[in-house]
Design an enzyme around this catalytic site. Structure first.
Site, PDB file in Angstrom:
ATOM      1  N   CYS A  11       0.870  -1.268   0.015  1.00 34.87           N
ATOM      2  CA  CYS A  11       0.085   0.095  -0.026  1.00 34.87           C
ATOM      3  C   CYS A  11       0.876   1.292   0.163  1.00 34.87           C
ATOM      4  O   CYS A  11       2.417   1.282   0.434  1.00 34.87           O
ATOM      5  CB  CYS A  11      -0.959  -0.103   1.288  1.00 34.87           C
TER       6      CYS A  11
ATOM      7  N   THR B  73       0.747   3.693   2.070  1.00 31.81           N
ATOM      8  CA  THR B  73       1.092   3.546   3.550  1.00 31.81           C
ATOM      9  C   THR B  73       2.480   2.959   3.714  1.00 31.81           C
ATOM     10  O   THR B  73       3.271   3.626   4.532  1.00 31.81           O
ATOM     11  CB  THR B  73       0.122   3.177   4.431  1.00 31.81           C
TER      12      THR B  73
ATOM     13  N   HIS C 226       5.421   5.210   2.771  1.00 30.74           N
ATOM     14  CA  HIS C 226       5.675   6.174   3.643  1.00 30.74           C
ATOM     15  C   HIS C 226       6.523   5.487   4.789  1.00 30.74           C
ATOM     16  O   HIS C 226       7.443   6.210   5.387  1.00 30.74           O
ATOM     17  CB  HIS C 226       4.229   6.752   4.275  1.00 30.74           C
TER      18      HIS C 226
ATOM     19  N   HIS D  74      -0.520  -4.550   5.631  1.00 28.94           N
ATOM     20  CA  HIS D  74      -1.498  -4.734   6.254  1.00 28.94           C
ATOM     21  C   HIS D  74      -2.526  -5.398   5.183  1.00 28.94           C
ATOM     22  O   HIS D  74      -3.780  -5.519   5.555  1.00 28.94           O
ATOM     23  CB  HIS D  74      -2.334  -3.564   6.711  1.00 28.94           C
TER      24      HIS D  74
ATOM     25  N   ASP E 185      -5.400  11.491 -14.833  1.00 26.92           N
ATOM     26  CA  ASP E 185      -4.111  11.418 -14.138  1.00 26.92           C
ATOM     27  C   ASP E 185      -3.138  11.984 -14.880  1.00 26.92           C
ATOM     28  O   ASP E 185      -3.265  12.613 -15.976  1.00 26.92           O
ATOM     29  CB  ASP E 185      -3.553   9.982 -13.960  1.00 26.92           C
TER      30      ASP E 185
ATOM     31  N   ARG F 225      -0.863   4.987 -16.466  1.00 23.72           N
ATOM     32  CA  ARG F 225      -2.119   4.855 -15.722  1.00 23.72           C
ATOM     33  C   ARG F 225      -3.441   4.722 -16.342  1.00 23.72           C
ATOM     34  O   ARG F 225      -4.620   4.431 -16.108  1.00 23.72           O
ATOM     35  CB  ARG F 225      -2.186   5.675 -14.458  1.00 23.72           C
TER      36      ARG F 225
ATOM     37  N   LEU G  24     -12.067  10.499  -0.889  1.00 21.09           N
ATOM     38  CA  LEU G  24     -11.018   9.429  -0.285  1.00 21.09           C
ATOM     39  C   LEU G  24      -9.523   9.860  -0.427  1.00 21.09           C
ATOM     40  O   LEU G  24      -8.866   9.756   0.783  1.00 21.09           O
ATOM     41  CB  LEU G  24     -10.977   8.112  -1.416  1.00 21.09           C
TER      42      LEU G  24
END
Lengths: 350, 350, 350, 350
Positions: D42, D44, D47, D67, D199, D204, D265
């Site tokens: 992810c 995250t 990061h 996760h 985008d 993408r 989101l």
């Protein structure tokens, strides 16, 4: 803590009930043990007392019954973290499984594996009762016991009434038993423009007026005609059906306006012998919602918002207060229609 | 413009219809005059043709009937600003009053004073018809005439289906007449996980498969058992009831899951002789919505989004295409169940 | 009927206004001519009076302005069928096109081609005004004129408040100008558990208390901290933002609970210089609704349900009553903040 | 069962990560132990790998992170009743408290006390991981491991997309990272009439076309102008904002129609420097919904309805498949923008 307690027991598959002395219930790891302050009597308890067909098919005696109560937590199981000894709580009576589709999508009130206190496990017509900690609802210390106990059936009325918006609406409430009367109070607190209440019992219609009804209608008269006449022929915006009576249901739908909303709590004892689906629902573009239990726990937050803030005062509906020992008189009063809601006090009435 | 036109007329209060030559309809200040490209036949038209009880109580012959059509605007009234000569339009058949409570609150589909084209005023089984400009819906030039005409009944299916969300849901559609078949196509376009379709006519079930149904069920079998078996005992998330058949309604509610949504379009001809309100709606916490007409004009925008974009292809449901003159054959085909939707062409079939 | 009338006119592109005698407005075929009983002054009228940037960019003088009023229908156009001479009406000030996407889907309040009375056509600060018949709203004969007139801005508050349910909720209302004060009254009528009202003007906070606010907060203090402290750290369930002030908006969102609802009516004069979208909306799972005008005419029915039934008494907010001729004093009172809502009477104050 | 396992660990408060051998995690009474088949990376996790400001403020190394995963249950705690050894499961990564207001009202996705796998406790970039049984979601045996793992971020897209209805709508999706691309696929499955995808990365946008986008827009161009031009000046019905980019947010709101719906989101890294609340939300009557996590577990049922039925094929978005040991290459691929979603296989890639 006493080693034994008094409880009202359905001892065997037959009418009646008995006051017995028995051991305190055991506490599971996720349970709390509650010393009952007050327990209130529900229509369901009358079915059990009378031992009618429904009760015969559902219960397995011996059983302590009763499911509306409040009290003080005096012990908690090993894994309980969110309820403390000393908490003054009421109880959600539906013990839900947590893993069925409704439970996993925020709809535990229609859990497929629900167990009900006082029906599927030991109930609250007793000095002590255990419930899962997750079923406990913490009350303000000052809330009177009878009112704290009656929050459970009041929650049924909240669930029914809050299925749509009532503010500035014309609301028809068919049936003024305790839950119907609660609904009248909720509609009044919500700023309904007009509240039509029906019943065949004039004492109950008087109570409906006390709770805020603006128009009282004898249910034996032409209810729909009365509502239509009072609304320029438009009809009621909202029907809250609390009676389960086939005639009331037909009257209610006839009195509902085009595009109206019907919230149905009353349970007809058998299939309706004639229901005009085309006229009552399809042509009129009506929305209907069936009400089961209380939304867990959204309904309880709403209940708190109405009761603990004083927006709705339900004390007039709790017509009688008695020690637990007078349970037979209590049941008979309710069966006769002379009482609305009766509160029993298993540990003294102070 | 011709001075006279051909039209199918119900000449008197009796079964049948007649092809007649008659003057063109007059154009009111807010009307548009339409040269009809195609008109499709509705079940209601069959009631009128057969002159059944409903038709006898509702119509005042002589009358040109028919209310599903498309065509080209060839003249507009003095006050018409939003429709132009040359526009290729379909028609919303409900002419609403604009000032009743539903009309003033965005619910014109349940207008209290509705007039219907081909029932309360001259209809579209003719070479020309006039309608209020506000009832005109502008089509893309390339839309085939039969499909443009059938947008009206397709809109009933859209209204029924869009009463809730179908994406990723298990949907049960009871009744595969043309509107039920449209609903199957809409559910498929909306990404329903599974689409159960029921009917007693196997040819229609085959069409349901063409439209996207995943599970075909003979309605004479135990529909609820089949749906429950296919959904881990959970039941369908959504019921779209398109039949009006009492048995199908009961099957549908039995097959619906706890907390499910039922959207009811089918009109039972008489009150249901037995409806288990407690089990079907109250205990299960079901929501029911009655469907009348099309939301004006939200349903038409949704219809455009589905049809003109090619998300739903309804051409398989328009089983026959005929000149207006063959109307008797067209009605008989539909009465026999051999046709689904028949398109009539009053001004040539090119 | 007089041949001429008195009216407040913005004569040219400059500050101020002038009382002039002029001909009565002409009546179109779908218009009604109204003898004005009372007209109330809106913040928008102050912008026009002062001739600020917005007014300069929007208005084309000369123009009679004013858009909140009530009065008696004294003549109707040839095609008017639903309003009669003698009707006592208020006016929806937004004249909508009827054919844009919002208008055709029940959302006329955001009509793409809206014309506003007193801005895009002659207004109501006059003895007589014409409006389309469809913009007329019939009042009960006994409704006081100032209240009947103020139903229009009251409707803005109704639209804002009714975007969600307020019963049993904790509601934060940021900004206590007249519409904010109306919202306080509506929240109280709807049975809000707790009503937090903020403003920098203590006189207005006093009025908020009169209207039913339970907690008054000086907007220069830490509003969010006060609300969180009073709600067990949870925050308000609902934010009704009526100020358009950037700081109030940030305070309001900070005070809103996880999963809360924000209804935004106040219009910031310029883009917010810093808005923490992630914290205020995304992380918290908040829903936000932007409010423009009044839902036509659902909001008016709700307004009637609140005002004519006595659920909300807005008379304390109408702080001054004056003859039309005193318009300069009226505008100055409002500009100074000493008045809340001022009612002008063009045809006498009886 | 091995006594030790391989895991990717953030060993200390610094950039990077390390593959370590360590003991298997302990199993609590309500936990299940899972042998990980696949784990997906992810944003995250990037990061955390880079050790940026957010990571520094949130994590307490040493920690196994990750996760998103799926795997096989190989042991269950003593109190686990609803998950069995042998179950093939994915995981909801948010471990919720169950007793805060959101949790008690069906909104666990915004639990006030949430703990996240791989952030607040040991994660899944390992051969084994334990999670609470209530966080397990049972998969069909045939579901490919990478897809089963990616259901967690796919659920974010489902939550965002299902906040409103997409069928027959024109949908604008700003940002085509993996979750944006998932949303494109969901909108296509839901029968959106038109899907605009934006985008700055052309690769993408190509993937967006594969997933079903009808209109690709370079985000550096005038997105709003392009959308308005393609919709008769009306604008998009729905905005799904997946980028968190300030410019994209402004473009998105500008492109949204009057009365439209925005589901947000994307998380801006800092407060928006300029946000035109009046134009973007208030005047237009827009509704905005902030998306956090997945609805537990409604989103998972919807995910199952889309993925396991084949309505959405997300395999094109999982651009790389690697053994766990190649984690450094995997992180670098994602950081460079050359990969979309990378799947790691800790126990072999068969």
């Amino acid at each position: 803590m006493n080693e034994t307690m008094l409880a009202i027991v359905k001892p065997a598959a037959a009418p009646g009930a008995r006051l017995e002395r028995m051991p305190l219930p055991p506490i599971g790891a996720r349970d709390v043990l509650v010393r009952v302050r007050a327990a209130t009597i529900c229509g369901t308890d009358l079915h059990i007392y009378k031992w009618d067909t429904w009760a015969q098919s559902r219960l397995r005696p011996p059983l302590v019954f009763g499911h509306e109560f409040c009290g003080d937590v005096i012990a908690v199981g090993d894994e309980v973290e969110t309820v403390n000894v000393g908490d003054y709580i009421s109880a959600e009576s539906h013990i839900v499984c947590g893993h069925c589709y409704p439970c996993r999508t925020g709809a535990s009130h229609i859990c497929r594996n629900v167990k009900i206190i006082g029906i599927d496990r030991q109930g609250c017509f007793a000095q002590y009762v255990t419930i899962p900690a997750t079923n406990a609802w913490r009350n303000d210390p000052g809330l009177p016991a009878a009112i704290a106990s009656a929050q459970e059936p009041f929650g049924n009325a909240v669930h029914t009434a809050f299925a749509t918006t009532l503010t500035a609406k014309r609301v028809l409430i068919t049936g003024c038993g305790p839950i119907g009367l609660f609904a009248v109070g909720i509609a009044a607190a919500a700023g309904a423009e007009r509240i039509f209440a029906t019943d065949v019992n004039m004492r109950r219609l008087d109570l409906a007026r006390t709770m805020g009804a603006t128009d009282l209608i004898d249910a034996r008269e032409d209810v729909a005609a009365a509502v239509l006449a009072a609304t320029d022929g438009e009809g009621a915006d909202v029907l809250l059906e609390m009676s389960g009576n086939a005639q009331a249901i037909n009257q209610g739908f006839t009195a509902l306006r085009y595009g109206g909303f019907a919230s149905l709590l009353g349970l007809p004892g058998r299939p309706l012998p004639s229901f005009d689906l085309a006229t009552h629902i399809v042509f009129k573009g009506v929305t209907v919602y069936g009400v089961s239990g209380r939304k867990m726990f959204e309904t309880w937050y709403q209940t708190r918002g109405l009761i603990q803030s004083g927006k709705v005062d339900i004390s007039p509906i709790i017509s009688h207060h008695m020690p637990l020992e007078d349970y037979e008189q209590a049941f008979e009063l309710m069966l006769s229609g002379a009482a609305d809601k009766v509160a029993l006090y298993p540990n003294g009435m102070s």
